[in-house]
Design a protein around this motif. Structure first.
Motif, PDB file in Angstrom:
ATOM      1  N   VAL A  47      15.201  -3.080 -74.077  1.00  0.00           N
ATOM      2  CA  VAL A  47      15.676  -3.477 -75.352  1.00  0.00           C
ATOM      3  C   VAL A  47      17.106  -2.915 -75.717  1.00  0.00           C
ATOM      4  CG1 VAL A  47      15.544  -3.499 -77.874  1.00  0.00           C
ATOM      5  CG2 VAL A  47      13.695  -4.066 -76.584  1.00  0.00           C
ATOM      6  N   LEU A  51      20.624  -5.126 -75.533  1.00  0.00           N
ATOM      7  CA  LEU A  51      21.472  -5.135 -76.987  1.00  0.00           C
ATOM      8  C   LEU A  51      22.903  -4.500 -76.549  1.00  0.00           C
ATOM      9  CD1 LEU A  51      19.044  -3.970 -79.810  1.00  0.00           C
ATOM     10  CD2 LEU A  51      19.973  -6.318 -79.245  1.00  0.00           C
ATOM     11  N   LYS A  58      20.085  -0.561 -81.377  1.00  0.00           N
ATOM     12  CA  LYS A  58      18.938  -0.633 -82.123  1.00  0.00           C
ATOM     13  C   LYS A  58      19.241  -0.335 -83.715  1.00  0.00           C
ATOM     14  CE  LYS A  58      18.021   4.268 -81.047  1.00  0.00           C
ATOM     15  NZ  LYS A  58      17.022   5.068 -80.182  1.00  0.00           N
ATOM     16  N   LEU A  61      18.867  -3.723 -85.468  1.00  0.00           N
ATOM     17  CA  LEU A  61      17.555  -4.527 -85.308  1.00  0.00           C
ATOM     18  C   LEU A  61      17.356  -5.555 -86.646  1.00  0.00           C
ATOM     19  CD1 LEU A  61      15.161  -2.109 -83.443  1.00  0.00           C
ATOM     20  CD2 LEU A  61      16.472  -4.062 -82.681  1.00  0.00           C
ATOM     21  N   VAL A  64      11.313  -7.278 -85.469  1.00  0.00           N
ATOM     22  CA  VAL A  64      10.608  -6.984 -84.190  1.00  0.00           C
ATOM     23  C   VAL A  64       9.214  -7.318 -84.283  1.00  0.00           C
ATOM     24  CG1 VAL A  64       9.834  -5.229 -82.591  1.00  0.00           C
ATOM     25  CG2 VAL A  64      12.105  -5.071 -83.635  1.00  0.00           C
ATOM     26  N   PRO A  91      13.636  -2.365 -88.820  1.00  0.00           N
ATOM     27  CA  PRO A  91      13.690  -3.526 -88.911  1.00  0.00           C
ATOM     28  C   PRO A  91      12.148  -3.883 -89.589  1.00  0.00           C
ATOM     29  CG  PRO A  91      12.728  -2.996 -86.700  1.00  0.00           C
ATOM     30  CD  PRO A  91      13.214  -1.769 -87.382  1.00  0.00           C
ATOM     31  N   ARG A  93       8.885  -5.654 -89.313  1.00  0.00           N
ATOM     32  CA  ARG A  93       8.288  -5.737 -88.070  1.00  0.00           C
ATOM     33  C   ARG A  93       6.584  -5.885 -88.299  1.00  0.00           C
ATOM     34  NH1 ARG A  93       6.309  -0.157 -85.203  1.00  0.00           N
ATOM     35  NH2 ARG A  93       4.024  -0.770 -85.688  1.00  0.00           N
ATOM     36  N   VAL A 111      12.412  -9.262 -79.854  1.00  0.00           N
ATOM     37  CA  VAL A 111      13.610  -8.574 -80.816  1.00  0.00           C
ATOM     38  C   VAL A 111      14.369  -9.668 -81.318  1.00  0.00           C
ATOM     39  CG1 VAL A 111      15.361  -7.006 -80.704  1.00  0.00           C
ATOM     40  CG2 VAL A 111      12.985  -6.310 -79.911  1.00  0.00           C
ATOM     41  N   ALA A 113      18.120  -9.259 -83.441  1.00  0.00           N
ATOM     42  CA  ALA A 113      19.099  -8.186 -83.894  1.00  0.00           C
ATOM     43  C   ALA A 113      20.441  -8.979 -84.364  1.00  0.00           C
ATOM     44  CB  ALA A 113      19.424  -7.264 -83.026  1.00  0.00           C
TER      45      ALA A 113
END
Length: 116
Positions: A47, A51, A58, A61, A64, A91, A93, A111, A113
């Protein structure tokens, strides 16, 4: 019209899809045969790399979704997740149990983002 850009596109899927300011990653899995903690670490490394490839990270995000082959692995997966996720940037989740592509996969991350 908002442009759609696909990266690492194959006959079945793309690893990254960019639409406007949103980045979608294909499901990321670890190395078959490893325990759930090791697979989770590998997933999150993937990830990070994907990204970074499109100029994000991250801290951006949005959402997820985590699929575990066995919810008994929830604490072990969360231990790796908690050490990785950027505090203050967590995030939305969800985590559930699902039969994954092969019995060797114990965890998969899906994911979404924002661009940095």
């Amino acid at each position: 019209m908002t442009q759609i850009t696909r990266h690492h596109t194959g006959p079945r899927m793309s690893q990254i899809v960019e639409h406007g300011q949103t980045i979608y990653l294909a499901g990321q899995v670890g190395d078959p045969g490893e325990d759930v903690a090791s697979q989770t670490k590998t997933c999150l490394e993937k990830v990070d790399a994907l990204l970074a490839e499109v100029g994000s990270d991250k801290t951006h995000l949005l959402q997820v979704t985590i699929w575990l082959a066995d919810m008994a692995d929830f604490p072990a997966m969360n231990a790796v997740w908690d050490a990785w996720v950027a505090q203050g940037h967590t995030p939305a989740r969800a985590c559930g149990e699902a039969k994954l592509a092969t019995p060797d996969y114990l965890v998969e991350f899906l994911v979404t983002a924002a661009k940095a």
